[in-house]
Design a protein around this motif. Structure first.
Motif, PDB file in Angstrom:
ATOM      1  N   GLU A  12      27.701  44.597  30.075  1.00 21.69           N
ATOM      2  CA  GLU A  12      27.443  45.815  30.656  1.00 21.69           C
ATOM      3  C   GLU A  12      25.903  46.425  30.213  1.00 21.69           C
ATOM      4  OE1 GLU A  12      27.885  48.828  32.986  1.00 21.69           O
ATOM      5  OE2 GLU A  12      29.454  47.349  32.728  1.00 21.69           O
ATOM      6  N   GLU A  13      25.450  46.209  28.975  1.00 16.90           N
ATOM      7  CA  GLU A  13      24.198  46.426  28.502  1.00 16.90           C
ATOM      8  C   GLU A  13      23.256  45.617  29.045  1.00 16.90           C
ATOM      9  OE1 GLU A  13      21.231  48.202  26.958  1.00 16.90           O
ATOM     10  OE2 GLU A  13      23.182  48.826  26.781  1.00 16.90           O
TER      11      GLU A  13
ATOM     12  N   LYS B  10      23.606  44.092  31.985  1.00 14.30           N
ATOM     13  CA  LYS B  10      23.585  44.818  33.690  1.00 14.30           C
ATOM     14  C   LYS B  10      22.502  45.909  33.806  1.00 14.30           C
ATOM     15  CE  LYS B  10      26.412  47.135  36.840  1.00 14.30           C
ATOM     16  NZ  LYS B  10      27.779  47.723  36.805  1.00 14.30           N
ATOM     17  N   ARG B  11      22.872  47.089  32.801  1.00 16.42           N
ATOM     18  CA  ARG B  11      21.874  48.107  32.767  1.00 16.42           C
ATOM     19  C   ARG B  11      20.446  47.745  32.526  1.00 16.42           C
ATOM     20  NH1 ARG B  11      25.038  50.301  28.629  1.00 16.42           N
ATOM     21  NH2 ARG B  11      27.153  50.740  29.343  1.00 16.42           N
ATOM     22  N   GLU B  12      20.271  46.796  31.666  1.00 21.62           N
ATOM     23  CA  GLU B  12      18.862  46.368  31.548  1.00 21.62           C
ATOM     24  C   GLU B  12      18.227  45.648  32.764  1.00 21.62           C
ATOM     25  OE1 GLU B  12      15.119  45.912  30.058  1.00 21.62           O
ATOM     26  OE2 GLU B  12      16.795  47.014  28.879  1.00 21.62           O
TER      27      GLU B  12
ATOM     28  N   GLU C  25      19.204  46.403  35.883  1.00 24.16           N
ATOM     29  CA  GLU C  25      19.041  47.593  36.737  1.00 24.16           C
ATOM     30  C   GLU C  25      17.700  48.336  36.314  1.00 24.16           C
ATOM     31  OE1 GLU C  25      22.749  49.806  36.212  1.00 24.16           O
ATOM     32  OE2 GLU C  25      23.911  48.385  37.695  1.00 24.16           O
ATOM     33  N   ARG C  26      17.541  48.515  35.179  1.00 19.36           N
ATOM     34  CA  ARG C  26      16.245  49.294  34.763  1.00 19.36           C
ATOM     35  C   ARG C  26      15.005  48.358  35.259  1.00 19.36           C
ATOM     36  NH1 ARG C  26      19.186  50.981  30.137  1.00 19.36           N
ATOM     37  NH2 ARG C  26      18.761  49.268  28.959  1.00 19.36           N
TER      38      ARG C  26
END
Length: 132
Positions: A89-90, A92-94, A96-97
C-alpha cells in the motif's frame, strides 16, 4: 483440535483421579463403581486400563501441542500478510505521488514550451509546432 485435546486430557485425568481415590484401589481385590456401574478388574485388566488412560492422556497433550503450533503459524502468516499489504500500500501511494508529479511537470512543459533549454540554448520551434 486444541479443544478436543483438552477434552481427552480431562477424561484421562478424571479416570486417573477416580482410580486413585477409590478406597479399594490399593487392595488386591479392587472393585470400582463408576456412574452406578461396578466392576472388579484383575491385574491384567488394570494394566491395560492404565495403558489406555496413559495413551489417551498423551494423545490429548499431543493434540493440544499440535493445535497450538498451527495457531501460532496462522498468526505468524497473518502478521506477515498484513505487513506485506501495508508495504505494498505504501509502495502504491509512492507510485501515485510520483505519477502525479510527472503529470504536473508534463503540464508545466505544455504550458511553457519556450522555457525549455536544449544544450544551453533556447528551444527552437519547428514550423509544424507554431500556432496558426
Amino acid at each position: 483440535m486444541i479443544v478436543l485435546g483438552l477434552v481427552l486430557v480431562l477424561i484421562a485425568t478424571g479416570a486417573i483421579v477416580v482410580a486413585s481415590m477409590e478406597p479399594s484401589a490399593t487392595a488386591t481385590d479392587a472393585s470400582f463403581t463408576v456412574f452406578g456401574y461396578g466392576f472388579a478388574p484383575n491385574h491384567l485388566e488394570m494394566f491395560v486400563a492404565g495403558a489406555v488412560v496413559a495413551a489417551v492422556l498423551l494423545l490429548g497433550i499431543a493434540m493440544v501441542n499440535s493445535g497450538s503450533r498451527r495457531a501460532a503459524m496462522r498468526r505468524r502468516a497473518l502478521r506477515h500478510n498484513r505487513s506485506e499489504a501495508a508495504r505494498l500500500e505504501e509502495e502504491k501511494r509512492e507510485l501515485e505521488r510520483k505519477l502525479e508529479r510527472e503529470r504536473h511537470s508534463d503540464d508545466q512543459r505544455e504550458r511553457h514550451p519556450d522555457d525549455q533549454l536544449v544544450a544551453g540554448a533556447p528551444a527552437q520551434r519547428r514550423p509544424e509546432d507554431r500556432p496558426a
